[in-house]
Design an enzyme around this catalytic site. Structure first.
Site, short mmCIF file in Angstrom:
data_model
loop_
_atom_site.label_atom_id
_atom_site.label_comp_id
_atom_site.label_asym_id
_atom_site.label_seq_id
_atom_site.Cartn_x
_atom_site.Cartn_y
_atom_site.Cartn_z
N LYS A 190 42.40 -80.04 -60.19
CA LYS A 190 41.43 -79.93 -59.55
C LYS A 190 40.79 -78.51 -59.78
CE LYS A 190 40.41 -77.71 -55.55
NZ LYS A 190 39.03 -77.50 -56.08
N GLU A 193 35.21 -76.13 -57.18
CA GLU A 193 34.02 -76.96 -56.95
C GLU A 193 32.81 -76.48 -57.25
OE1 GLU A 193 36.39 -75.55 -55.18
OE2 GLU A 193 35.66 -74.42 -53.22
N GLY A 243 44.09 -68.71 -59.28
CA GLY A 243 43.00 -68.22 -58.53
C GLY A 243 43.54 -66.92 -57.53
N GLY A 248 47.02 -68.34 -53.61
CA GLY A 248 48.32 -68.26 -54.05
C GLY A 248 49.49 -68.32 -53.29
N GLU A 265 49.02 -67.76 -61.29
CA GLU A 265 48.38 -66.69 -62.10
C GLU A 265 47.05 -66.08 -61.16
OE1 GLU A 265 48.89 -65.32 -65.11
OE2 GLU A 265 50.31 -66.85 -65.49
N CYS A 299 39.99 -61.56 -63.73
CA CYS A 299 41.41 -61.19 -63.20
C CYS A 299 41.98 -60.12 -64.32
CB CYS A 299 42.44 -62.34 -63.29
SG CYS A 299 42.63 -63.03 -64.96
N GLU A 397 40.70 -55.85 -55.46
CA GLU A 397 40.12 -56.76 -56.56
C GLU A 397 38.46 -56.91 -56.10
OE1 GLU A 397 41.08 -60.77 -57.45
OE2 GLU A 397 41.49 -60.28 -59.69
P1 NAD Z 1 40.36 -69.17 -55.06
O1 NAD Z 1 41.87 -68.76 -54.72
O2 NAD Z 1 39.34 -69.28 -54.21
O3 NAD Z 1 40.39 -70.76 -55.57
C1 NAD Z 1 40.80 -71.25 -56.78
C2 NAD Z 1 41.06 -72.73 -56.62
O4 NAD Z 1 41.77 -72.90 -55.37
C3 NAD Z 1 40.05 -73.45 -56.65
O5 NAD Z 1 39.92 -74.80 -57.15
C4 NAD Z 1 39.67 -73.58 -54.90
O6 NAD Z 1 39.00 -74.94 -54.75
C5 NAD Z 1 41.20 -73.77 -55.06
N1 NAD Z 1 41.53 -73.62 -53.33
C6 NAD Z 1 41.09 -72.98 -52.44
N2 NAD Z 1 41.57 -73.00 -51.21
C7 NAD Z 1 42.48 -73.91 -51.39
C8 NAD Z 1 43.40 -74.40 -50.52
N3 NAD Z 1 43.42 -74.06 -48.82
N4 NAD Z 1 44.20 -75.38 -50.95
C9 NAD Z 1 44.32 -75.69 -52.39
N5 NAD Z 1 43.37 -75.32 -53.08
C10 NAD Z 1 42.39 -74.23 -52.95
O7 NAD Z 1 39.90 -68.42 -56.29
P2 NAD Z 1 38.12 -68.08 -57.14
O8 NAD Z 1 37.50 -67.50 -56.32
O9 NAD Z 1 37.92 -69.58 -57.41
O10 NAD Z 1 38.93 -67.40 -58.38
C11 NAD Z 1 38.99 -66.09 -58.27
C12 NAD Z 1 40.21 -65.68 -58.29
O11 NAD Z 1 41.00 -66.00 -59.43
C13 NAD Z 1 40.57 -64.15 -58.48
O12 NAD Z 1 41.26 -63.56 -57.54
C14 NAD Z 1 40.97 -63.92 -60.02
O13 NAD Z 1 41.77 -62.72 -60.16
C15 NAD Z 1 41.81 -65.10 -59.91
N6 NAD Z 1 42.12 -65.51 -61.22
C16 NAD Z 1 43.36 -65.21 -61.96
C17 NAD Z 1 43.46 -65.24 -63.18
C18 NAD Z 1 44.89 -65.10 -63.96
O14 NAD Z 1 45.26 -65.85 -65.01
N7 NAD Z 1 45.65 -64.13 -63.42
C19 NAD Z 1 42.57 -65.83 -64.01
C20 NAD Z 1 41.26 -66.02 -63.35
C21 NAD Z 1 41.23 -65.97 -62.01
#
Ligand code: NAD
Length: 504
Positions: A190, A193, A243, A248, A265, A299, A397
């Protein structure tokens, strides 16, 4: 003071694309026929329309992955057979590089030149995972006595939920999926979006490359609706999530009901520690790169500078000067270095951090404001000096092109400031002194420490975080093992010594 080179987005000559989701080898609409629209954050016009998944669709995708794992031949193929498919996929990624890069640039607002590099890097990861598919092996023990032979097997863990964020749409799915496939797992993917297009094109590539139906399923939708079942369903064996730290933690909580393996991650608040003897010309460039790459929506962003007090003023002035030369604006212009901010809400959040830092007593040395380029959401490169470790802008962050400048006097103080956050993803040390570099490299609690460079990477090098930056490692030769279970075969030959013996 807002200064920089700003490139107004040109009118887009692009026809919006429609995408369906991939379930059991078929391209399908969602059960309820709902759709999600994505506008380019730089141009404000529709670029993608995706079929949007409900819980029912997520469950269908999980059932397809379960069936493919339990009944089909993918987990039982030879490593060489799986590798051949991954290599074919890598060639097709190269062949469709421009299309994939364009989708990422339009949906995520990232500079097109950078996107091309990411797709090229992703193809390399697919090739590296193909090599690991052939090399995955366990261990054997013939040192347990003449009647015992121990064999340790590496078996694919099963069905893996792969959930990815919007900021590196194609690169991040490529840090997970080829390794899961190399191990023999089946998957439900997934993407965010906000930037699902390139992952859906990857689905086309994988079908064409010969991945059997049901092995890779791709659904699009919001986290709470399409993502939540992937964290909870008893038929999922492992979650691989990239994410925010908040989601997480939710993934880990929800996985606990059925004790799924979890690989995370998450976020970072990455320091660059700079000593007076460093090559400051090289560092100034790395500081501007680290803060502004991917508009700071990264990140790994080098969002905290920890400068020795004796050089802080001079170095900050040089960073401010170079930052005014960064090209911000239209992601489709090949010369652009910083594109659009992902959503207006996120731009607002970034601005709130800058305002909070000013209120807490820090000074905005450059930028601090959004920029009106006629369309889209853009933020000026921003440098905040006089930041102290207790301020929110130094601990949290921001995920925007915002650099916080802190100072130190002793090596011990630098290490203590670097470690004084909840995150531990990456860090850098800049010095010409070997002892200093080694000491900092060992004492800073982060998954990657760069020495006299920043944000370099290679498919061979593991990547991941300490503490609240995550769990587990991606890339590197262990990445494929993360998608396996370890099984012991303890084999006996010859007569066995009985437990029960007759007593007189
Ligand atoms: P996010 O956590 O909002 O979303 C990430 C994914 O999780 C998306 O696909 C989203 O639809 C899904 N998601 C959201 N709520 C969910 C739920 N309740 N149940 C299941 N899935 C759900 O993160 P984002 O805003 O898309 O990305 C930014 C974040 O990602 C930042 O904190 C960044 O540091 C982190 N990130 C980390 C790395 C790494 O490798 N450490 C790399 C890139 C981004």
């Amino acid at each position: 003071m807002v200064m920089g080179i700003f490139v107004r987005p040109q009118a887009l000559d692009y026809k919006a694309r429609n995408f369906k989701m991939l379930i059991a080898g078929q391209w399908a609409d969602g059960a309820e026929g709902r759709e999600l629209d994505r506008n380019s954050p730089a141009h404000g016009v529709l670029v993608s329309r995706y079929a949007s998944a409900t819980k029912q669709d997520a469950e269908r995708a999980i059932a397809a992955a379960r069936k493919a794992f339990d009944e089909d031949h993918w987990p039982n193929m030879t490593g060489a057979e799986r590798a051949a498919i991954l290599l074919k996929a890598a060639d097709m990624i190269d062949a469709r590089r421009e299309e994939l890069a364009t989708l990422d640039a339009l949906e995520a607002g990232k500079p097109i030149s950078q996107c091309r590099g990411e797709i090229e890097g992703a193809a390399d990861i697919w090739r590296y995972a193909a090599a690991l598919a052939r090399d995955l092996h366990g261990e054997s023990y013939n040192t347990l006595g003449s009647t015992t032979l121990g064999v340790v097997l590496r078996e694919p863990i099963g069905v893996v939920s792969i959930i990815t964020p919007w900021n590196f749409p194609f690169l991040i799915v490529s840090q997970k999926l080829p390794f899961a496939l190399a191990a023999g797992c089946t998957t439900v993917v997934k993407p965010s979006e906000l930037s699902s297009g390139s992952t859906l094109v990857l689905g086309e590539i994988l079908m064409e490359a010969g991945v059997p139906e049901g092995v890779v399923n791709i659904i699009v939708g919001t986290g709470p609706e399409a993502g939540a079942p992937l964290l909870e369903h008893p038929d999922v064996d492992m979650i691989s999530f990239t994410g925010s730290t908040g989601v997480g933690k939710l993934a880990m909580r929800n996985a606990s009901a059925t004790l799924k393996k979890v690989s995370l991650e998450l976020g970072g608040k990455n320091p660059q520690i700079v000593f007076p003897d460093a090559d400051l010309d090289a560092f100034v460039d790395a500081a501007v790169f680290g803060a502004n790459f991917n508009a700071g929506e990264c990140c790994n962003a080098g969002s905290r500078l920890i400068l020795h007090a004796s050089i802080a003023d001079e170095v900050t002035a040089r960073i401010v000067e170079l930052s005014t030369k960064v090209r911000v604006g239209d992601p489709m212009d090949p010369a652009t270095q910083v594109g659009a901010i992902i959503t207006p809400q996120h731009l607002e959040k970034i601005s709130t951090y800058v305002a909070g830092a000013s209120e807490a007593g820090a000074s905005v040395a450059l930028g601090g404001e959004s920029i009106d380029l006629g369309a889209g959401d853009f933020m000026a490169p921003t440098i905040i000096s006089g930041v102290t470790p207790d301020m929110a802008v130094a601990r949290e962050e921001v995920f925007g092109p915002v650099l916080s400048v802190l100072t130190f006097n002793t090596e011990a103080e630098a290490i203590s400031i670097a470690n004084a956050v909840d995150y531990g993803l990456s860090a850098a040390v800049w010095s010409r002194d070997f002892d200093t570099c080694i000491t900092i490299g060992r004492k800073v609690r982060a998954g990657t420490v760069w020495v006299n460079t920043f944000m370099d990477g290679a498919s061979e090098l593991p990547f991941g975080g300490y503490r609240q930056s995550g769990l587990g490692r991606e890339l590197g030769r262990h990445a494929v093992e993360d998608y396996t279970e370890t099984k012991t075969l303890n084999m006996h030959t010859g007569p066995r010594t009985n437990w029960w013996v007759p007593r007189s």
